[in-house]
Structure formats: C-alpha cells, structure tokens
Scaffold this motif. Sequence first.
Motif, PDB file in Angstrom:
ATOM      1  N   GLY A  26       0.803  -1.257   0.182  1.00 47.96           N
ATOM      2  CA  GLY A  26      -0.052  -0.056   0.020  1.00 47.96           C
ATOM      3  C   GLY A  26       0.743   1.302  -0.112  1.00 47.96           C
ATOM      4  N   SER A  27       1.970   1.180   0.764  1.00 44.63           N
ATOM      5  CA  SER A  27       2.757   2.357   0.954  1.00 44.63           C
ATOM      6  C   SER A  27       3.549   2.586  -0.399  1.00 44.63           C
ATOM      7  CB  SER A  27       3.684   2.338   1.967  1.00 44.63           C
ATOM      8  OG  SER A  27       4.433   3.460   2.248  1.00 44.63           O
ATOM      9  N   ALA A  28       3.834   1.574  -1.169  1.00 46.57           N
ATOM     10  CA  ALA A  28       4.663   1.277  -2.187  1.00 46.57           C
ATOM     11  C   ALA A  28       3.930   2.188  -3.633  1.00 46.57           C
ATOM     12  CB  ALA A  28       5.321   0.137  -2.560  1.00 46.57           C
ATOM     13  N   ILE A  29       2.647   1.730  -3.595  1.00 48.60           N
ATOM     14  CA  ILE A  29       1.752   2.112  -4.621  1.00 48.60           C
ATOM     15  C   ILE A  29       1.500   3.444  -4.565  1.00 48.60           C
ATOM     16  CG2 ILE A  29      -0.314   1.916  -6.053  1.00 48.60           C
ATOM     17  CD1 ILE A  29      -0.055  -0.887  -5.104  1.00 48.60           C
ATOM     18  N   PHE A  30       1.071   4.000  -3.371  1.00 55.55           N
ATOM     19  CA  PHE A  30       0.424   5.293  -3.085  1.00 55.55           C
ATOM     20  C   PHE A  30       1.632   6.380  -2.856  1.00 55.55           C
ATOM     21  CE2 PHE A  30      -3.207   2.869  -2.970  1.00 55.55           C
ATOM     22  CZ  PHE A  30      -4.176   3.628  -3.492  1.00 55.55           C
ATOM     23  N   ALA A  31       2.715   5.851  -2.461  1.00 54.85           N
ATOM     24  CA  ALA A  31       3.703   6.816  -2.461  1.00 54.85           C
ATOM     25  C   ALA A  31       4.081   7.541  -3.848  1.00 54.85           C
ATOM     26  CB  ALA A  31       5.158   6.538  -1.831  1.00 54.85           C
ATOM     27  N   LEU A  32       3.724   6.781  -4.781  1.00 49.26           N
ATOM     28  CA  LEU A  32       4.208   7.399  -6.369  1.00 49.26           C
ATOM     29  C   LEU A  32       3.463   8.536  -6.496  1.00 49.26           C
ATOM     30  CD1 LEU A  32       4.518   3.823  -8.116  1.00 49.26           C
ATOM     31  CD2 LEU A  32       6.374   5.444  -7.728  1.00 49.26           C
ATOM     32  N   ILE A  33       2.206   8.633  -6.142  1.00 50.05           N
ATOM     33  CA  ILE A  33       1.485   9.727  -6.442  1.00 50.05           C
ATOM     34  C   ILE A  33       1.211  10.557  -5.174  1.00 50.05           C
ATOM     35  CG2 ILE A  33      -0.080   8.514  -8.134  1.00 50.05           C
ATOM     36  CD1 ILE A  33      -2.254   8.340  -6.006  1.00 50.05           C
ATOM     37  N   ALA A  34       1.258  10.373  -4.036  1.00 50.52           N
ATOM     38  CA  ALA A  34       1.337  11.120  -2.770  1.00 50.52           C
ATOM     39  C   ALA A  34       2.249  12.467  -2.794  1.00 50.52           C
ATOM     40  CB  ALA A  34       1.638  10.257  -1.485  1.00 50.52           C
ATOM     41  N   GLY A  35       3.531  12.161  -3.209  1.00 61.25           N
ATOM     42  CA  GLY A  35       4.491  13.123  -3.343  1.00 61.25           C
ATOM     43  C   GLY A  35       3.950  14.283  -4.327  1.00 61.25           C
ATOM     44  N   PRO A  36       4.075  13.606  -5.588  1.00 58.92           N
ATOM     45  CA  PRO A  36       3.819  14.773  -6.553  1.00 58.92           C
ATOM     46  C   PRO A  36       2.638  15.598  -6.224  1.00 58.92           C
ATOM     47  CG  PRO A  36       4.664  12.909  -7.490  1.00 58.92           C
ATOM     48  CD  PRO A  36       4.445  12.399  -5.917  1.00 58.92           C
ATOM     49  N   LEU A  37       1.364  14.947  -5.710  1.00 59.11           N
ATOM     50  CA  LEU A  37       0.189  15.736  -5.436  1.00 59.11           C
ATOM     51  C   LEU A  37       0.415  16.539  -4.423  1.00 59.11           C
ATOM     52  CD1 LEU A  37      -2.652  12.863  -6.005  1.00 59.11           C
ATOM     53  CD2 LEU A  37      -2.189  14.798  -7.362  1.00 59.11           C
ATOM     54  N   SER A  38       0.985  15.876  -3.224  1.00 57.98           N
ATOM     55  CA  SER A  38       0.965  16.872  -2.042  1.00 57.98           C
ATOM     56  C   SER A  38       1.820  18.150  -2.296  1.00 57.98           C
ATOM     57  CB  SER A  38       1.379  16.170  -0.986  1.00 57.98           C
ATOM     58  OG  SER A  38       2.635  15.703  -1.138  1.00 57.98           O
ATOM     59  N   ASP A  39       2.655  18.017  -3.157  1.00 59.53           N
ATOM     60  CA  ASP A  39       3.581  19.434  -3.668  1.00 59.53           C
ATOM     61  C   ASP A  39       2.705  20.563  -3.907  1.00 59.53           C
ATOM     62  OD1 ASP A  39       5.999  18.234  -3.303  1.00 59.53           O
ATOM     63  OD2 ASP A  39       6.431  17.776  -5.209  1.00 59.53           O
ATOM     64  N   GLY A  40       1.397  20.217  -4.482  1.00 63.87           N
ATOM     65  CA  GLY A  40       0.476  21.503  -4.790  1.00 63.87           C
ATOM     66  C   GLY A  40      -0.637  21.774  -3.559  1.00 63.87           C
ATOM     67  N   LEU A  96      -6.004  -6.369   4.637  1.00 63.64           N
ATOM     68  CA  LEU A  96      -6.741  -5.125   4.313  1.00 63.64           C
ATOM     69  C   LEU A  96      -6.257  -4.019   5.086  1.00 63.64           C
ATOM     70  CD1 LEU A  96      -8.961  -3.557   2.791  1.00 63.64           C
ATOM     71  CD2 LEU A  96     -10.532  -4.538   4.187  1.00 63.64           C
ATOM     72  N   PHE A  97      -6.396  -4.266   6.390  1.00 67.22           N
ATOM     73  CA  PHE A  97      -6.029  -3.046   7.407  1.00 67.22           C
ATOM     74  C   PHE A  97      -4.689  -2.487   7.344  1.00 67.22           C
ATOM     75  CE2 PHE A  97      -9.806  -4.834  10.025  1.00 67.22           C
ATOM     76  CZ  PHE A  97     -10.692  -4.013   9.432  1.00 67.22           C
ATOM     77  N   ARG A  98      -3.823  -3.694   7.064  1.00 65.79           N
ATOM     78  CA  ARG A  98      -2.533  -3.428   6.810  1.00 65.79           C
ATOM     79  C   ARG A  98      -2.236  -2.543   5.394  1.00 65.79           C
ATOM     80  NH1 ARG A  98       0.492  -2.331  10.663  1.00 65.79           N
ATOM     81  NH2 ARG A  98       2.356  -2.941   9.706  1.00 65.79           N
ATOM     82  N   PHE A  99      -2.749  -2.890   4.451  1.00 66.31           N
ATOM     83  CA  PHE A  99      -2.646  -1.961   3.334  1.00 66.31           C
ATOM     84  C   PHE A  99      -3.079  -0.711   3.370  1.00 66.31           C
ATOM     85  CE2 PHE A  99      -4.713  -0.661  -0.530  1.00 66.31           C
ATOM     86  CZ  PHE A  99      -3.663  -0.964  -1.474  1.00 66.31           C
ATOM     87  N   LEU A 100      -4.332  -0.558   4.132  1.00 68.77           N
ATOM     88  CA  LEU A 100      -4.772   0.766   4.240  1.00 68.77           C
ATOM     89  C   LEU A 100      -3.856   1.522   5.361  1.00 68.77           C
ATOM     90  CD1 LEU A 100      -8.546   0.097   4.962  1.00 68.77           C
ATOM     91  CD2 LEU A 100      -7.521   0.909   3.043  1.00 68.77           C
ATOM     92  N   ALA A 101      -3.351   0.984   6.346  1.00 68.61           N
ATOM     93  CA  ALA A 101      -2.381   1.724   7.090  1.00 68.61           C
ATOM     94  C   ALA A 101      -1.169   1.976   6.277  1.00 68.61           C
ATOM     95  CB  ALA A 101      -1.736   0.856   8.193  1.00 68.61           C
ATOM     96  N   GLY A 102      -0.542   1.210   5.256  1.00 71.03           N
ATOM     97  CA  GLY A 102       0.273   1.572   4.370  1.00 71.03           C
ATOM     98  C   GLY A 102       0.141   2.728   3.449  1.00 71.03           C
ATOM     99  N   VAL A 103      -1.041   2.876   2.877  1.00 70.36           N
ATOM    100  CA  VAL A 103      -1.542   3.927   2.160  1.00 70.36           C
ATOM    101  C   VAL A 103      -1.320   5.153   2.960  1.00 70.36           C
ATOM    102  CG1 VAL A 103      -3.515   4.846   1.008  1.00 70.36           C
ATOM    103  CG2 VAL A 103      -3.149   2.498   0.711  1.00 70.36           C
ATOM    104  N   SER A 104      -1.916   5.246   4.291  1.00 69.71           N
ATOM    105  CA  SER A 104      -2.149   6.360   4.993  1.00 69.71           C
ATOM    106  C   SER A 104      -0.548   6.750   5.386  1.00 69.71           C
ATOM    107  CB  SER A 104      -2.540   6.048   6.328  1.00 69.71           C
ATOM    108  OG  SER A 104      -3.963   5.653   6.013  1.00 69.71           O
ATOM    109  N   ALA A 105       0.308   5.805   5.649  1.00 70.71           N
ATOM    110  CA  ALA A 105       1.833   6.183   5.613  1.00 70.71           C
ATOM    111  C   ALA A 105       2.428   6.802   4.658  1.00 70.71           C
ATOM    112  CB  ALA A 105       2.722   5.157   6.075  1.00 70.71           C
ATOM    113  N   ALA A 106       1.910   6.529   3.283  1.00 69.34           N
ATOM    114  CA  ALA A 106       2.498   7.093   2.154  1.00 69.34           C
ATOM    115  C   ALA A 106       2.157   8.472   2.041  1.00 69.34           C
ATOM    116  CB  ALA A 106       1.946   6.225   0.845  1.00 69.34           C
TER     117      ALA A 106
END
Length: 394
Positions: free
Chosen positions: A50-64, A96-106
Amino acid sequence: MRKYTALFFLIMFMIGTDTFLISPLLPTLQTEFGVSTGIAGWMLGAYTLGSAIFALIAGPLSDGWNRRTVLLCGLLGFSVSTILCGFADSFWTMCLFRFLAGVSAAFTAPQVWASIPAVMPASSVSKTMGIAFGGLAASQALGVPIGSWLAVAHWSVPFWTIGTASLLLIAVAFYSLPDMKPSTRERTSILGRYVPLIKSGKARSGFLAYLLLHLGSGTAFAFVGKWMADRFELPIGQIGTVMMFLGFGTLLGSIISSYAARKLGLTNTVAAGMSMLLVLYTVIPHFTSLPIVTIVYLIIFATLGIIFPLVMGALTSLNASIRGTISSLANSTMNGANTLGAWIAGLLYVQLGGYTSIGIFSAVCLALSLGMFLYGGLLGSKTVQTREESASAS
C-alpha cells in the motif's frame, strides 16, 4: 522549534514501529489465523505494498497542497487503520487493514521530510532531518520490542497502542504546525515531475541499486522472527528483546554515519559496508549460538544504519527542485522491495532450505546493488537538472 523536532521524531517513530511490528508477531499471527508459512509474509507485505503504490502519487500531488492538511489527514488514516488491525478476525482482514495503514503512511512520512525545511531555520534543517531519521531507528530499538512485549498480553494490544498514540500526535500537530501552502499555483502533472529522473542514467541506476539494497535487507528481515522462533525456540517476548538490539544497531549506525563518510569518503563507506553485509548475510544462517547471531545482526543493522542515510542523501541531491518527488519515489522503492522481499522470503523459507537460501539471496542482491551504485556513479554525481534549470543555466 524544539516542538517541531520532537513532533517529527515521534511521527516517524510511530510509523517505523508500525512498519516493522509484524515481523516479531509473525509466528503468533500465523497461528492465530491458521495460515501457511508461505503466505504469512503477506501480513507484512500488505502494508509495504500500500505504501509503495500510493507513495508514487502522494509526493507529487502533495507538492500542490497544504502540507499541514495532508499530514493531518494521513496521520488520521494511519491511526484508524492501525487500530482496526487489532480487531482483525482473519488473515484477509488483517491484510486489508495493513494495506490501508500503508496507504496512510505513504501520505504522512513524505510530508515530514518536506515540512522540515518549511518550518525550521536553514541552519537547523540537517540536524532535524537526522533526528527524524533517528525516530525510525529508535522504532526498531524501542518501539518494536515494546510492541512485542505488549503482545505477550494479546497480539492486538500493540496495534491499539500505536493507533491511540498516533491520535494524540494528531492533536499536537493540529495546534503546533502552521499552514504550509505551495508558493505558486502552477500545475505540473504527476508524470512531469518524474521526467528528469526518468531521463537521467544516474537516477535510473541509483534507484535500481536502492531497490536491490532494500530487497536484500528486507528479505532477510521479513523472516528473522520466524527463523529465531524455529531455530532457537524463542517465545515472542524474547524475539522482541533480540529485535531491540537490532534497532540499537540501526540507531548507532545513523549516529556515526556522517562521521564515517567524512573519514572514509562517501563511496568508500558505502562500498565497504555493503561488501561486509553480503558476507554476513551469507554466513549468519549457519550460526547455532543465539548470542553470536544477535551480535552479527547488531553489526548488520549498524552497517545499514550507516549506509541508508548516505544513499538517501545522494538520491535527494539529484535534483533540489523535486526533492519531495524523489523522497516519495525512494519510499515507494523501499516498500516495493520490502513487499517483494516478504513474498520471496516465504517461498525461499519453505521451498529452498529455510533461512540459508534467504541469506544467499540477500547477499546476491547486495552484490548487484553495490555494482549498480559504482557503475552508475550516484555516490559521486552531479545533480540532475530539470528543463527549466537547464534553460536558466544556459
């Protein structure tokens, strides 16, 4: 300014504790949910996926976006999903819950690195970065063992504790952090922020080497708790005690990292450290004494503690204008490697001779990683320029 330093340290401490918590709990959770050793590693891999997938978009999106808002929302999601892990009643709900925690951490961790330059004086940025990284190291030294000890009462207690403590950090962050809105309204596509890295040979080889470095170390770490339980018949509490020594090794390594680089040079420090690691990963499965294994793993984690900050610094220096994107890509690379490593570790442990095959695989990954670092020249490279920077320079 000390309140910001303490806040960032504690956020990274919580994220780090949650990231590594599953490893010592793996034997207990495997029994609790009745799953085979071959797939048990996915309880660790789901988080990193979850962290690996969403980190790819979290950083660039959050720059704005307003970084304060992103940090608060990410930390809230992390808290809730971690608490829910304690209520998981099956293998799949845990995943599932671990995946969601990883997304949030991203969405949370990159904001820490990006917020430090925004709220700290320039003279304190490097020190604060080091302290925040120390939070990750301290999570291995203290957070993971404490979680293991709490799990003696019940495996769900560590998840509830981390989640509740993170909720308290949300309140502190809400009242202490200022708004951190983007300086311009210019819109840049997500892919556009990655273009300078995609076009750079140094960046491509550097991130491939970084992937192999984490794949080797992550594969070995994923089943170290399982191996210790099987080899030395350790209960979960004692596994947590051993993990404490490993965490102290990381903390020690991070403290002396810059000193080692000054004395030996960046390239020599990383090359010597990785050369030693590939030897130690190969031989450690053959040791039959728990004290010797603990000492060797202490050395391994101290070496990793030295290497990781140096390599991360080299990656972020590739392009000063997209450091947030680079940090997110590095985070995604790390978690992607750990996800793949957890899956590979399960296969190797069951099918190819237990921890011995894992040690050989980790050593091969480290050898390939070192070769890519030296071939690509990342450890002594010039920065990668964006098109705008190139145009202004000309």
